[in-house]
Design an enzyme around this catalytic site. Structure first.
Site, PDB file in Angstrom:
ATOM      1  N   HIS A  17       1.047  -1.191   0.045  1.00  0.00           N
ATOM      2  CA  HIS A  17      -0.007  -0.083  -0.084  1.00  0.00           C
ATOM      3  C   HIS A  17       0.727   1.247   0.007  1.00  0.00           C
ATOM      4  CE1 HIS A  17      -4.001   2.006   1.438  1.00  0.00           C
ATOM      5  NE2 HIS A  17      -3.073   3.047   1.145  1.00  0.00           N
ATOM      6  N   ARG A  72       4.080  16.479 -15.597  1.00  0.00           N
ATOM      7  CA  ARG A  72       3.395  16.929 -16.624  1.00  0.00           C
ATOM      8  C   ARG A  72       3.385  16.221 -18.097  1.00  0.00           C
ATOM      9  NH1 ARG A  72       4.953  23.210 -15.618  1.00  0.00           N
ATOM     10  NH2 ARG A  72       4.230  23.466 -13.485  1.00  0.00           N
ATOM     11  N   ASP A 139      -5.903   2.958  -9.130  1.00  0.00           N
ATOM     12  CA  ASP A 139      -7.177   3.316  -8.450  1.00  0.00           C
ATOM     13  C   ASP A 139      -7.946   4.580  -8.655  1.00  0.00           C
ATOM     14  OD1 ASP A 139      -5.615   5.724  -7.393  1.00  0.00           O
ATOM     15  OD2 ASP A 139      -6.426   5.142  -5.266  1.00  0.00           O
ATOM     16  N   GLY A 171      -9.042   8.070  -1.943  1.00  0.00           N
ATOM     17  CA  GLY A 171      -9.874   9.419  -1.685  1.00  0.00           C
ATOM     18  C   GLY A 171     -10.600   9.321  -0.420  1.00  0.00           C
ATOM     19  N   HIS A 198      -9.563   1.292  -0.588  1.00  0.00           N
ATOM     20  CA  HIS A 198      -9.374   1.804   0.829  1.00  0.00           C
ATOM     21  C   HIS A 198     -10.825   1.411   1.351  1.00  0.00           C
ATOM     22  CE1 HIS A 198      -6.032   3.581  -1.168  1.00  0.00           C
ATOM     23  NE2 HIS A 198      -5.589   4.192  -0.069  1.00  0.00           N
ATOM     24  N   GLU A 201     -10.964   3.648   6.719  1.00  0.00           N
ATOM     25  CA  GLU A 201      -9.849   4.568   7.290  1.00  0.00           C
ATOM     26  C   GLU A 201     -10.532   5.733   8.049  1.00  0.00           C
ATOM     27  OE1 GLU A 201      -7.565   6.633   4.051  1.00  0.00           O
ATOM     28  OE2 GLU A 201      -6.171   7.195   5.315  1.00  0.00           O
TER      29      GLU A 201
HETATM   30 ZN   LIG Z   1      -3.596   4.948   0.660  1.00  0.00          ZN
END
Ligand SMILES: [Zn+2]
Length: 344
Positions: A17, A72, A139, A171, A198, A201
Protein backbone atom coordinates in the site's frame (compact mmCIF):
# COMPACT_ATOMS: atom_id res chain seq x y z
CA UNK A 1 14.43 -4.20 23.86
CA UNK A 2 17.26 -4.31 21.38
CA UNK A 3 17.52 -1.91 18.46
CA UNK A 4 15.73 -3.49 15.53
CA UNK A 5 16.59 -0.79 13.00
CA UNK A 6 19.64 -2.54 11.48
CA UNK A 7 17.70 -5.79 11.18
CA UNK A 8 14.73 -4.04 9.55
CA UNK A 9 16.95 -2.06 7.17
CA UNK A 10 18.49 -5.21 5.73
CA UNK A 11 15.31 -7.30 5.77
CA UNK A 12 13.95 -8.09 2.28
CA UNK A 13 10.46 -6.62 2.17
CA UNK A 14 7.30 -6.34 0.09
CA UNK A 15 5.08 -3.28 0.17
CA UNK A 16 1.40 -3.45 -0.75
CA UNK A 17 0.00 0.00 0.00
CA UNK A 18 2.02 2.90 -1.31
CA UNK A 19 0.95 5.67 -3.68
CA UNK A 20 2.88 6.70 -6.78
CA UNK A 21 2.80 10.51 -6.54
CA UNK A 22 2.69 10.24 -2.73
CA UNK A 23 6.10 8.51 -2.82
CA UNK A 24 7.90 11.48 -4.40
CA UNK A 25 10.70 12.25 -1.96
CA UNK A 26 12.23 15.75 -1.68
CA UNK A 27 15.10 14.47 -3.86
CA UNK A 28 12.65 13.46 -6.61
CA UNK A 29 10.56 16.60 -6.27
CA UNK A 30 13.64 18.76 -6.63
CA UNK A 31 14.55 16.93 -9.88
CA UNK A 32 11.04 17.40 -11.23
CA UNK A 33 10.94 21.05 -10.14
CA UNK A 34 14.23 21.68 -11.95
CA UNK A 35 12.51 20.56 -15.16
CA UNK A 36 9.62 22.95 -14.57
CA UNK A 37 11.07 26.24 -13.28
CA UNK A 38 7.66 27.94 -13.56
CA UNK A 39 6.28 25.80 -10.73
CA UNK A 40 5.95 27.18 -7.20
CA UNK A 41 7.86 24.26 -5.70
CA UNK A 42 11.30 25.20 -4.35
CA UNK A 43 14.32 23.37 -5.82
CA UNK A 44 16.75 24.32 -3.06
CA UNK A 45 17.04 21.31 -0.68
CA UNK A 46 16.62 23.35 2.51
CA UNK A 47 13.53 25.21 1.32
CA UNK A 48 12.21 21.90 0.06
CA UNK A 49 12.70 20.27 3.45
CA UNK A 50 10.56 23.04 4.99
CA UNK A 51 7.99 22.56 2.25
CA UNK A 52 7.80 18.87 3.17
CA UNK A 53 7.42 19.46 6.89
CA UNK A 54 3.99 18.14 7.65
CA UNK A 55 1.85 20.63 9.55
CA UNK A 56 -1.67 19.39 9.06
CA UNK A 57 -3.83 17.51 6.60
CA UNK A 58 -4.56 20.63 4.52
CA UNK A 59 -0.81 21.14 4.11
CA UNK A 60 -0.44 17.50 3.03
CA UNK A 61 -3.04 18.10 0.29
CA UNK A 62 -1.15 21.25 -0.80
CA UNK A 63 2.14 19.37 -1.06
CA UNK A 64 0.47 16.45 -2.82
CA UNK A 65 -1.19 18.71 -5.41
CA UNK A 66 2.05 20.62 -5.99
CA UNK A 67 3.75 17.34 -6.81
CA UNK A 68 0.87 16.33 -9.08
CA UNK A 69 1.42 19.64 -10.89
CA UNK A 70 5.09 18.77 -11.48
CA UNK A 71 4.24 15.56 -13.32
CA UNK A 72 3.33 16.91 -16.74
CA UNK A 73 4.92 14.70 -19.38
CA UNK A 74 5.54 10.99 -19.88
CA UNK A 75 9.22 11.68 -19.14
CA UNK A 76 8.21 13.11 -15.71
CA UNK A 77 6.14 9.97 -15.08
CA UNK A 78 9.08 7.76 -15.99
CA UNK A 79 11.48 9.72 -13.79
CA UNK A 80 9.10 9.70 -10.81
CA UNK A 81 8.42 5.98 -11.10
CA UNK A 82 12.03 4.89 -11.51
CA UNK A 83 13.25 7.18 -8.73
CA UNK A 84 10.53 5.87 -6.37
CA UNK A 85 11.90 2.39 -7.08
CA UNK A 86 15.41 3.65 -6.28
CA UNK A 87 14.18 4.86 -2.86
CA UNK A 88 12.61 1.42 -2.39
CA UNK A 89 15.82 -0.42 -3.32
CA UNK A 90 17.67 1.57 -0.64
CA UNK A 91 15.27 0.11 1.92
CA UNK A 92 15.60 -3.44 0.62
CA UNK A 93 12.06 -3.44 -0.72
CA UNK A 94 12.12 -6.23 -3.29
CA UNK A 95 8.52 -6.13 -4.44
CA UNK A 96 5.92 -3.36 -4.40
CA UNK A 97 2.38 -2.97 -5.61
CA UNK A 98 2.37 0.74 -6.36
CA UNK A 99 -0.99 2.50 -6.39
CA UNK A 100 -1.18 4.65 -9.50
CA UNK A 101 -4.01 7.09 -10.21
CA UNK A 102 -3.91 7.37 -14.02
CA UNK A 103 -7.09 9.50 -14.12
CA UNK A 104 -5.28 12.41 -12.38
CA UNK A 105 -2.53 12.35 -15.01
CA UNK A 106 -4.54 11.81 -18.18
CA UNK A 107 -7.08 14.44 -17.12
CA UNK A 108 -4.18 16.87 -16.81
CA UNK A 109 -3.23 16.26 -20.41
CA UNK A 110 -0.60 13.52 -20.26
CA UNK A 111 -1.32 11.29 -23.27
CA UNK A 112 -2.68 7.97 -21.99
CA UNK A 113 -0.52 5.72 -24.14
CA UNK A 114 2.57 7.76 -23.22
CA UNK A 115 1.65 7.43 -19.54
CA UNK A 116 1.38 3.63 -19.76
CA UNK A 117 4.64 3.35 -21.70
CA UNK A 118 6.40 5.53 -19.12
CA UNK A 119 5.37 3.43 -16.10
CA UNK A 120 6.13 0.17 -17.92
CA UNK A 121 9.50 1.43 -19.07
CA UNK A 122 10.33 2.46 -15.48
CA UNK A 123 9.07 -0.89 -14.16
CA UNK A 124 11.34 -2.89 -16.46
CA UNK A 125 14.33 -0.66 -15.70
CA UNK A 126 13.68 -0.89 -11.94
CA UNK A 127 13.64 -4.68 -12.09
CA UNK A 128 16.74 -4.94 -14.28
CA UNK A 129 18.86 -2.22 -12.68
CA UNK A 130 17.64 -2.05 -9.08
CA UNK A 131 16.24 -5.53 -8.41
CA UNK A 132 12.87 -4.04 -7.41
CA UNK A 133 9.82 -5.78 -8.87
CA UNK A 134 6.96 -3.32 -9.36
CA UNK A 135 3.32 -4.10 -10.02
CA UNK A 136 0.47 -1.61 -10.46
CA UNK A 137 -2.79 -1.05 -8.67
CA UNK A 138 -4.89 1.44 -10.68
CA UNK A 139 -7.08 3.32 -8.29
CA UNK A 140 -10.16 5.44 -8.66
CA UNK A 141 -9.85 8.82 -6.92
CA UNK A 142 -13.15 8.57 -5.05
CA UNK A 143 -13.63 12.34 -4.77
CA UNK A 144 -13.82 12.56 -8.59
CA UNK A 145 -16.84 10.25 -8.59
CA UNK A 146 -18.22 7.94 -11.23
CA UNK A 147 -16.63 9.80 -14.14
CA UNK A 148 -13.23 8.91 -12.68
CA UNK A 149 -14.43 5.35 -12.07
CA UNK A 150 -15.48 4.89 -15.69
CA UNK A 151 -12.27 6.44 -17.02
CA UNK A 152 -10.00 4.43 -14.69
CA UNK A 153 -11.80 1.23 -15.72
CA UNK A 154 -11.40 2.08 -19.39
CA UNK A 155 -7.69 2.88 -18.97
CA UNK A 156 -7.11 -0.33 -17.00
CA UNK A 157 -8.97 -2.64 -19.35
CA UNK A 158 -8.27 -1.07 -22.76
CA UNK A 159 -4.63 -0.14 -22.27
CA UNK A 160 -3.84 -2.77 -19.66
CA UNK A 161 -0.13 -2.47 -18.94
CA UNK A 162 1.69 -5.74 -18.32
CA UNK A 163 2.43 -4.88 -14.67
CA UNK A 164 -1.20 -4.15 -13.73
CA UNK A 165 -2.51 -6.60 -11.11
CA UNK A 166 -5.20 -4.82 -9.13
CA UNK A 167 -7.92 -2.21 -8.98
CA UNK A 168 -8.49 0.20 -6.10
CA UNK A 169 -10.54 3.05 -4.75
CA UNK A 170 -8.94 5.87 -2.74
CA UNK A 171 -9.64 9.42 -1.64
CA UNK A 172 -12.17 10.43 0.99
CA UNK A 173 -14.66 7.89 2.31
CA UNK A 174 -17.24 10.25 3.78
CA UNK A 175 -19.86 10.83 1.08
CA UNK A 176 -18.15 8.32 -1.24
CA UNK A 177 -20.14 5.12 -0.67
CA UNK A 178 -18.30 1.99 -1.75
CA UNK A 179 -21.32 0.17 -3.32
CA UNK A 180 -21.72 2.92 -5.94
CA UNK A 181 -18.50 1.67 -7.56
CA UNK A 182 -19.67 -1.95 -7.86
CA UNK A 183 -20.18 -1.98 -11.67
CA UNK A 184 -16.60 -0.80 -12.25
CA UNK A 185 -15.11 -3.32 -9.84
CA UNK A 186 -17.25 -6.04 -11.45
CA UNK A 187 -15.70 -5.23 -14.82
CA UNK A 188 -12.17 -5.09 -13.44
CA UNK A 189 -12.59 -8.40 -11.57
CA UNK A 190 -14.10 -10.05 -14.66
CA UNK A 191 -10.96 -8.97 -16.53
CA UNK A 192 -8.78 -10.73 -13.95
CA UNK A 193 -7.74 -7.82 -11.72
CA UNK A 194 -7.68 -8.12 -7.92
CA UNK A 195 -9.89 -5.86 -5.81
CA UNK A 196 -8.10 -3.72 -3.19
CA UNK A 197 -10.21 -0.70 -2.17
CA UNK A 198 -9.41 1.63 0.71
CA UNK A 199 -12.08 1.24 3.41
CA UNK A 200 -12.54 1.91 7.11
CA UNK A 201 -9.79 4.53 7.28
CA UNK A 202 -11.98 7.50 8.15
CA UNK A 203 -15.38 5.81 8.44
CA UNK A 204 -16.72 2.87 10.43
CA UNK A 205 -16.67 -0.88 9.91
CA UNK A 206 -19.74 -0.82 7.64
CA UNK A 207 -17.53 0.65 4.91
CA UNK A 208 -15.25 -2.39 5.22
CA UNK A 209 -18.28 -4.70 4.94
CA UNK A 210 -19.37 -2.73 1.85
CA UNK A 211 -15.92 -3.14 0.32
CA UNK A 212 -16.10 -6.89 0.97
CA UNK A 213 -19.62 -7.48 -0.28
CA UNK A 214 -20.11 -4.90 -3.04
CA UNK A 215 -16.52 -4.59 -4.30
CA UNK A 216 -15.40 -8.16 -3.42
CA UNK A 217 -12.23 -6.83 -1.77
CA UNK A 218 -9.35 -9.31 -1.45
CA UNK A 219 -7.39 -6.94 0.80
CA UNK A 220 -8.47 -3.76 2.54
CA UNK A 221 -6.57 -0.48 2.37
CA UNK A 222 -6.24 0.58 6.04
CA UNK A 223 -9.38 -1.08 7.50
CA UNK A 224 -8.56 0.71 10.74
CA UNK A 225 -12.13 0.77 12.05
CA UNK A 226 -12.53 -3.00 11.59
CA UNK A 227 -11.60 -3.39 15.26
CA UNK A 228 -14.94 -1.82 16.21
CA UNK A 229 -16.74 -4.93 14.92
CA UNK A 230 -15.64 -8.33 16.32
CA UNK A 231 -17.69 -10.16 13.67
CA UNK A 232 -15.81 -8.30 10.96
CA UNK A 233 -12.45 -9.15 12.54
CA UNK A 234 -13.49 -12.82 12.64
CA UNK A 235 -14.54 -12.66 8.99
CA UNK A 236 -11.23 -11.06 7.92
CA UNK A 237 -9.24 -13.61 9.92
CA UNK A 238 -11.22 -16.59 8.67
CA UNK A 239 -10.93 -15.61 5.00
CA UNK A 240 -7.30 -14.42 5.25
CA UNK A 241 -8.30 -10.99 3.96
CA UNK A 242 -5.28 -8.86 4.79
CA UNK A 243 -5.38 -5.34 6.16
CA UNK A 244 -2.88 -2.87 4.71
CA UNK A 245 -1.94 -1.03 7.89
CA UNK A 246 -0.10 2.32 7.61
CA UNK A 247 0.51 3.51 11.20
CA UNK A 248 2.20 6.89 10.65
CA UNK A 249 -0.28 7.85 7.92
CA UNK A 250 -3.14 7.15 10.33
CA UNK A 251 -1.69 9.60 12.84
CA UNK A 252 -0.88 12.24 10.21
CA UNK A 253 -4.42 12.17 8.82
CA UNK A 254 -5.86 11.83 12.33
CA UNK A 255 -7.64 8.60 11.43
CA UNK A 256 -6.12 7.44 14.74
CA UNK A 257 -5.67 9.98 17.55
CA UNK A 258 -2.46 8.63 19.04
CA UNK A 259 0.08 6.04 17.93
CA UNK A 260 -0.19 4.32 21.31
CA UNK A 261 -3.91 3.81 20.59
CA UNK A 262 -3.31 2.31 17.15
CA UNK A 263 -5.55 -0.76 16.74
CA UNK A 264 -2.84 -2.90 15.08
CA UNK A 265 -2.53 -4.90 18.32
CA UNK A 266 -6.25 -5.80 18.37
CA UNK A 267 -6.02 -6.76 14.70
CA UNK A 268 -3.18 -9.22 15.24
CA UNK A 269 -4.71 -10.56 18.46
CA UNK A 270 -7.88 -11.35 16.47
CA UNK A 271 -5.78 -13.37 14.05
CA UNK A 272 -6.12 -10.94 11.12
CA UNK A 273 -3.38 -11.02 8.49
CA UNK A 274 -1.72 -7.64 9.09
CA UNK A 275 0.67 -6.09 6.58
CA UNK A 276 2.76 -2.98 7.26
CA UNK A 277 2.90 -0.19 4.68
CA UNK A 278 3.89 3.45 4.28
CA UNK A 279 1.03 4.98 2.15
CA UNK A 280 2.56 8.39 1.14
CA UNK A 281 5.91 8.03 2.90
CA UNK A 282 7.83 11.31 2.33
CA UNK A 283 4.69 13.35 2.81
CA UNK A 284 4.13 11.72 6.19
CA UNK A 285 7.83 11.95 7.10
CA UNK A 286 8.28 8.20 7.09
CA UNK A 287 9.42 5.21 5.05
CA UNK A 288 8.66 1.51 5.14
CA UNK A 289 11.59 0.71 7.45
CA UNK A 290 10.30 3.24 9.95
CA UNK A 291 6.77 1.78 9.72
CA UNK A 292 8.19 -1.66 10.58
CA UNK A 293 10.02 -0.14 13.56
CA UNK A 294 6.79 1.50 14.73
CA UNK A 295 4.87 -1.76 14.33
CA UNK A 296 7.59 -3.72 16.12
CA UNK A 297 7.31 -1.36 19.07
CA UNK A 298 3.50 -1.40 19.18
CA UNK A 299 3.41 -5.19 18.90
CA UNK A 300 6.48 -5.80 21.11
CA UNK A 301 8.18 -7.88 18.40
CA UNK A 302 11.68 -9.24 18.16
CA UNK A 303 13.52 -10.00 14.90
CA UNK A 304 11.48 -13.15 14.29
CA UNK A 305 8.24 -11.28 14.83
CA UNK A 306 9.30 -8.58 12.39
CA UNK A 307 10.26 -11.22 9.83
CA UNK A 308 6.82 -12.81 10.27
CA UNK A 309 5.21 -9.43 9.50
CA UNK A 310 7.33 -9.17 6.35
CA UNK A 311 6.16 -12.64 5.35
CA UNK A 312 2.53 -11.59 5.85
CA UNK A 313 3.04 -9.04 3.07
CA UNK A 314 4.46 -11.74 0.81
CA UNK A 315 1.47 -13.99 1.51
CA UNK A 316 -1.04 -11.18 0.90
CA UNK A 317 0.70 -9.98 -2.27
CA UNK A 318 -0.38 -10.80 -5.81
CA UNK A 319 2.96 -12.37 -6.65
CA UNK A 320 2.69 -15.79 -8.30
CA UNK A 321 3.35 -18.82 -6.04
CA UNK A 322 6.97 -19.18 -7.21
CA UNK A 323 7.63 -15.47 -6.58
CA UNK A 324 6.12 -15.75 -3.10
CA UNK A 325 8.23 -18.79 -2.23
CA UNK A 326 11.39 -17.05 -3.44
CA UNK A 327 10.82 -13.87 -1.43
CA UNK A 328 9.71 -15.78 1.70
CA UNK A 329 12.87 -17.89 1.43
CA UNK A 330 15.01 -14.73 1.16
CA UNK A 331 13.39 -13.44 4.36
CA UNK A 332 14.04 -16.76 6.14
CA UNK A 333 17.67 -16.91 5.01
CA UNK A 334 18.29 -13.34 6.11
CA UNK A 335 16.62 -13.92 9.50
CA UNK A 336 18.48 -17.18 10.13
CA UNK A 337 21.82 -15.48 9.40
CA UNK A 338 21.10 -12.61 11.80
CA UNK A 339 23.14 -12.80 14.99
CA UNK A 340 21.14 -13.73 18.06
CA UNK A 341 20.94 -10.55 20.11
CA UNK A 342 18.49 -11.59 22.79
CA UNK A 343 19.88 -11.30 26.30
CA UNK A 344 17.76 -14.15 27.60
ZN1 LIG B 1 -3.66 4.94 0.60
Amino acid sequence: MNDLHPFIAGLPKAELHVHHVGSASPRIVSELAAHHPDSKVPTDPEALADFFTFTDFAHFIDVYLSVVDLVRTPEDVRLLTFEVARDMARQNIRYAELTVTPFSSTRRGIPEVGFMEAIEDARKAAEAELGVVLRWCFDIPGEAGLEAAAETTRLALDLRPEGLVSFGLGGPEIGVDRPRFKPYFDQAIAAGLHSVPHAGETTGPQTVWDALTALRAERIGHGTSSVQDPKLLDHLAEHRIALEVCPTSNIATRAVADLELHPVREMTEAGVLVTINSDDPPMFGTDLNNEYAVAARLLALDERGVAALAKNAVEASFLDPAGKRKLAAEIDTYTASWPATSAG
